[in-house]
Design a protein around this motif. Structure first.
Motif, mmCIF file in Angstrom:
data_model
loop_
_atom_site.group_PDB
_atom_site.id
_atom_site.type_symbol
_atom_site.label_atom_id
_atom_site.label_comp_id
_atom_site.label_asym_id
_atom_site.label_seq_id
_atom_site.Cartn_x
_atom_site.Cartn_y
_atom_site.Cartn_z
ATOM 1 N N ILE A 29 0.851 -1.199 0.000
ATOM 2 C CA ILE A 29 0.000 0.000 0.000
ATOM 3 C C ILE A 29 0.883 1.244 0.000
ATOM 4 C CG2 ILE A 29 -1.719 1.323 1.312
ATOM 5 C CD1 ILE A 29 -2.738 -1.449 2.367
ATOM 6 N N TRP A 30 1.950 1.225 0.804
ATOM 7 C CA TRP A 30 2.889 2.345 0.879
ATOM 8 C C TRP A 30 3.482 2.659 -0.490
ATOM 9 C CZ3 TRP A 30 8.493 1.548 0.835
ATOM 10 C CH2 TRP A 30 9.211 2.725 1.003
ATOM 11 N N VAL A 31 3.905 1.629 -1.208
ATOM 12 C CA VAL A 31 4.495 1.820 -2.542
ATOM 13 C C VAL A 31 3.435 2.259 -3.550
ATOM 14 C CG1 VAL A 31 5.566 0.579 -4.485
ATOM 15 C CG2 VAL A 31 6.427 0.248 -2.169
ATOM 16 N N ALA A 32 2.224 1.738 -3.400
ATOM 17 C CA ALA A 32 1.156 2.049 -4.355
ATOM 18 C C ALA A 32 0.706 3.508 -4.282
ATOM 19 C CB ALA A 32 -0.033 1.122 -4.121
ATOM 20 N N ILE A 33 0.824 4.121 -3.124
ATOM 21 C CA ILE A 33 0.330 5.496 -2.952
ATOM 22 C C ILE A 33 0.991 6.488 -3.899
ATOM 23 C CG2 ILE A 33 0.305 7.446 -1.320
ATOM 24 C CD1 ILE A 33 -0.529 5.391 0.850
ATOM 25 N N PRO A 34 2.336 6.608 -3.941
ATOM 26 C CA PRO A 34 2.920 7.582 -4.874
ATOM 27 C C PRO A 34 2.687 7.213 -6.340
ATOM 28 C CG PRO A 34 4.660 6.377 -3.742
ATOM 29 C CD PRO A 34 3.360 5.990 -3.101
ATOM 30 N N ILE A 35 2.614 5.912 -6.620
ATOM 31 C CA ILE A 35 2.339 5.487 -7.998
ATOM 32 C C ILE A 35 0.942 5.931 -8.406
ATOM 33 C CG2 ILE A 35 2.007 3.476 -9.498
ATOM 34 C CD1 ILE A 35 4.231 2.081 -7.796
ATOM 35 N N ALA A 36 -0.033 5.704 -7.532
ATOM 36 C CA ALA A 36 -1.411 6.120 -7.824
ATOM 37 C C ALA A 36 -1.500 7.633 -7.969
ATOM 38 C CB ALA A 36 -2.349 5.630 -6.722
ATOM 39 N N LEU A 37 -0.829 8.364 -7.098
ATOM 40 C CA LEU A 37 -0.847 9.831 -7.195
ATOM 41 C C LEU A 37 -0.227 10.306 -8.508
ATOM 42 C CD1 LEU A 37 0.167 10.812 -3.544
ATOM 43 C CD2 LEU A 37 -2.064 11.171 -4.626
ATOM 44 N N TRP A 38 0.861 9.685 -8.913
ATOM 45 C CA TRP A 38 1.528 10.063 -10.157
ATOM 46 C C TRP A 38 0.653 9.734 -11.363
ATOM 47 C CZ3 TRP A 38 3.469 7.485 -14.466
ATOM 48 C CH2 TRP A 38 4.238 8.268 -15.305
ATOM 49 N N LEU A 39 -0.033 8.589 -11.317
ATOM 50 C CA LEU A 39 -0.920 8.208 -12.428
ATOM 51 C C LEU A 39 -2.124 9.144 -12.524
ATOM 52 C CD1 LEU A 39 -0.880 4.302 -12.144
ATOM 53 C CD2 LEU A 39 0.167 5.695 -13.943
ATOM 54 N N LEU A 40 -2.624 9.588 -11.378
ATOM 55 C CA LEU A 40 -3.776 10.486 -11.372
ATOM 56 C C LEU A 40 -3.396 11.903 -11.779
ATOM 57 C CD1 LEU A 40 -5.492 9.277 -8.084
ATOM 58 C CD2 LEU A 40 -6.348 8.964 -10.417
ATOM 59 N N GLU A 41 -2.205 12.343 -11.387
ATOM 60 C CA GLU A 41 -1.744 13.693 -11.711
ATOM 61 C C GLU A 41 -0.281 13.665 -12.135
ATOM 62 O OE1 GLU A 41 -2.926 17.041 -9.109
ATOM 63 O OE2 GLU A 41 -3.667 15.457 -7.784
ATOM 64 N N PRO A 42 0.012 13.137 -13.340
ATOM 65 C CA PRO A 42 1.414 13.076 -13.744
ATOM 66 C C PRO A 42 2.038 14.474 -13.805
ATOM 67 C CG PRO A 42 -0.039 12.276 -15.511
ATOM 68 C CD PRO A 42 -0.901 12.652 -14.347
ATOM 69 N N GLY A 43 3.227 14.585 -13.275
ATOM 70 C CA GLY A 43 3.936 15.859 -13.303
ATOM 71 C C GLY A 43 3.425 16.901 -12.329
ATOM 72 N N ALA A 44 2.534 16.509 -11.435
ATOM 73 C CA ALA A 44 1.972 17.479 -10.479
ATOM 74 C C ALA A 44 3.048 17.945 -9.507
ATOM 75 C CB ALA A 44 0.813 16.859 -9.706
ATOM 76 N N ASP A 45 2.974 19.207 -9.136
ATOM 77 C CA ASP A 45 3.905 19.758 -8.151
ATOM 78 C C ASP A 45 3.607 19.165 -6.779
ATOM 79 O OD1 ASP A 45 5.168 21.359 -9.984
ATOM 80 O OD2 ASP A 45 3.927 23.121 -9.567
ATOM 81 N N GLY A 46 4.638 18.983 -6.014
ATOM 82 C CA GLY A 46 4.460 18.545 -4.632
ATOM 83 C C GLY A 46 4.022 17.100 -4.488
ATOM 84 N N LEU A 47 4.367 16.262 -5.459
ATOM 85 C CA LEU A 47 3.949 14.856 -5.398
ATOM 86 C C LEU A 47 4.468 14.172 -4.126
ATOM 87 C CD1 LEU A 47 2.604 12.402 -6.821
ATOM 88 C CD2 LEU A 47 4.839 11.922 -7.819
ATOM 89 N N LEU A 48 5.712 14.436 -3.759
ATOM 90 C CA LEU A 48 6.292 13.803 -2.575
ATOM 91 C C LEU A 48 5.556 14.221 -1.306
ATOM 92 C CD1 LEU A 48 8.486 11.868 -1.621
ATOM 93 C CD2 LEU A 48 9.992 13.837 -1.353
ATOM 94 N N ARG A 49 5.218 15.494 -1.193
ATOM 95 C CA ARG A 49 4.484 15.950 -0.002
ATOM 96 C C ARG A 49 3.067 15.375 0.021
ATOM 97 N NH1 ARG A 49 6.575 18.922 3.902
ATOM 98 N NH2 ARG A 49 4.556 19.635 4.623
ATOM 99 N N LYS A 50 2.449 15.243 -1.153
ATOM 100 C CA LYS A 50 1.119 14.612 -1.193
ATOM 101 C C LYS A 50 1.212 13.157 -0.751
ATOM 102 C CE LYS A 50 -1.089 17.481 -4.664
ATOM 103 N NZ LYS A 50 -1.647 17.564 -6.006
ATOM 104 N N ALA A 51 2.245 12.468 -1.246
ATOM 105 C CA ALA A 51 2.446 11.084 -0.821
ATOM 106 C C ALA A 51 2.665 11.044 0.696
ATOM 107 C CB ALA A 51 3.631 10.462 -1.550
ATOM 108 N N GLY A 52 3.441 12.001 1.210
ATOM 109 C CA GLY A 52 3.681 12.078 2.648
ATOM 110 C C GLY A 52 2.400 12.227 3.449
ATOM 111 N N GLN A 53 1.458 13.006 2.912
ATOM 112 C CA GLN A 53 0.168 13.166 3.595
ATOM 113 C C GLN A 53 -0.558 11.826 3.690
ATOM 114 O OE1 GLN A 53 -1.495 16.261 1.031
ATOM 115 N NE2 GLN A 53 -1.592 17.620 2.810
ATOM 116 N N PHE A 54 -0.569 11.101 2.561
ATOM 117 C CA PHE A 54 -1.235 9.800 2.560
ATOM 118 C C PHE A 54 -0.483 8.792 3.425
ATOM 119 C CE2 PHE A 54 -3.350 11.619 -1.130
ATOM 120 C CZ PHE A 54 -4.655 11.168 -0.948
#
Length: 196
Positions: A103-128
């Motif tokens: 689940i931990w690994v899937a979170i940033p992958i899912a975020l990247w797939l939903l918003e490729p190139g989005a700013d602050g991807l790491l911080r969004k992953a951190g929130q999740f």
């Protein structure tokens, strides 16, 4: 319902004697514990940064120790198979850890797939990951309420939250033993306790 210090000590003891034979694993736990303590401080000032430290540094080093360095052969000291130890593990055994880490690994992958190139991807992953950390603690605690009892669940929760302090006190010498070439702890403390 109150915490049982007897059960807390028993859970800590079982965790040490069954799952921390490797000096590399113990040393990684020491590193993980120190970084978790830093993450605890960060929870007060920047919870997302705390989650990033906890998951990217603390959890990865801790789980690398369990998955890659801890022996999975028959445990002569405790006279137990790896399978038996996995069955009786109160918290997250290796199978449950795989689910949590997936689940931990899937979170940033899912975020990247939903918003490729989005700013602050790491911080969004951190929130999740922050939610995942608290959710993982709550899930297993509640699960233990039903499969064991409330006291076991609460005791396990206290054990997990205080493990960083306990691990520092228990494994601070492990890197020195490792530098001397001792890859496996002879578990003299376990043998002495079994002899009494």
């Amino acid at each position: 319902m109150k915490i049982s210090f007897l059960k807390l000590n028993e859970q800590r003891w079982d965790d040490h004697r069954y799952y921390h034979h490797s000096r590399i694993n113990q040393s990684l736990h020491l590193f993980s514990a120190l970084s978790f303590l830093y993450a605890y401080y960060l929870l007060l000032v920047d919870p997302v940064a705390a989650a990033l430290v906890a998951w990217l540094v603390s959890m990865t080093s801790r789980q690398m120790g369990h998955f890659f360095f801890e022996p999975k052969t028959y445990d002569e000291v405790n006279r137990a198979t790896h399978e038996h130890k996995e069955e009786i593990k109160v918290g997250y055994n290796l199978k449950r850890k795989l689910v949590l880490l997936s689940i931990w690994v899937a979170i940033p992958i899912a975020l990247w797939l939903l918003e490729p190139g989005a700013d602050g991807l790491l911080r969004k992953a951190g929130q999740f990951w922050l939610y995942l950390g608290f959710g993982g603690l709550a899930f297993r605690t509640l699960q233990l309420f039903f499969i064991r009892d409330i006291q076991t669940g609460l005791t396990w929760l206290v054990k997990i939250v205080t493990d960083p302090i306990h691990d520092v006190l228990l494994y601070y010498k492990s890197p020195l033993y490792l530098l001397k070439g001792q890859l496996i702890d002879p578990m003299d403390d376990v043998k002495a306790r079994q002899a009494t």
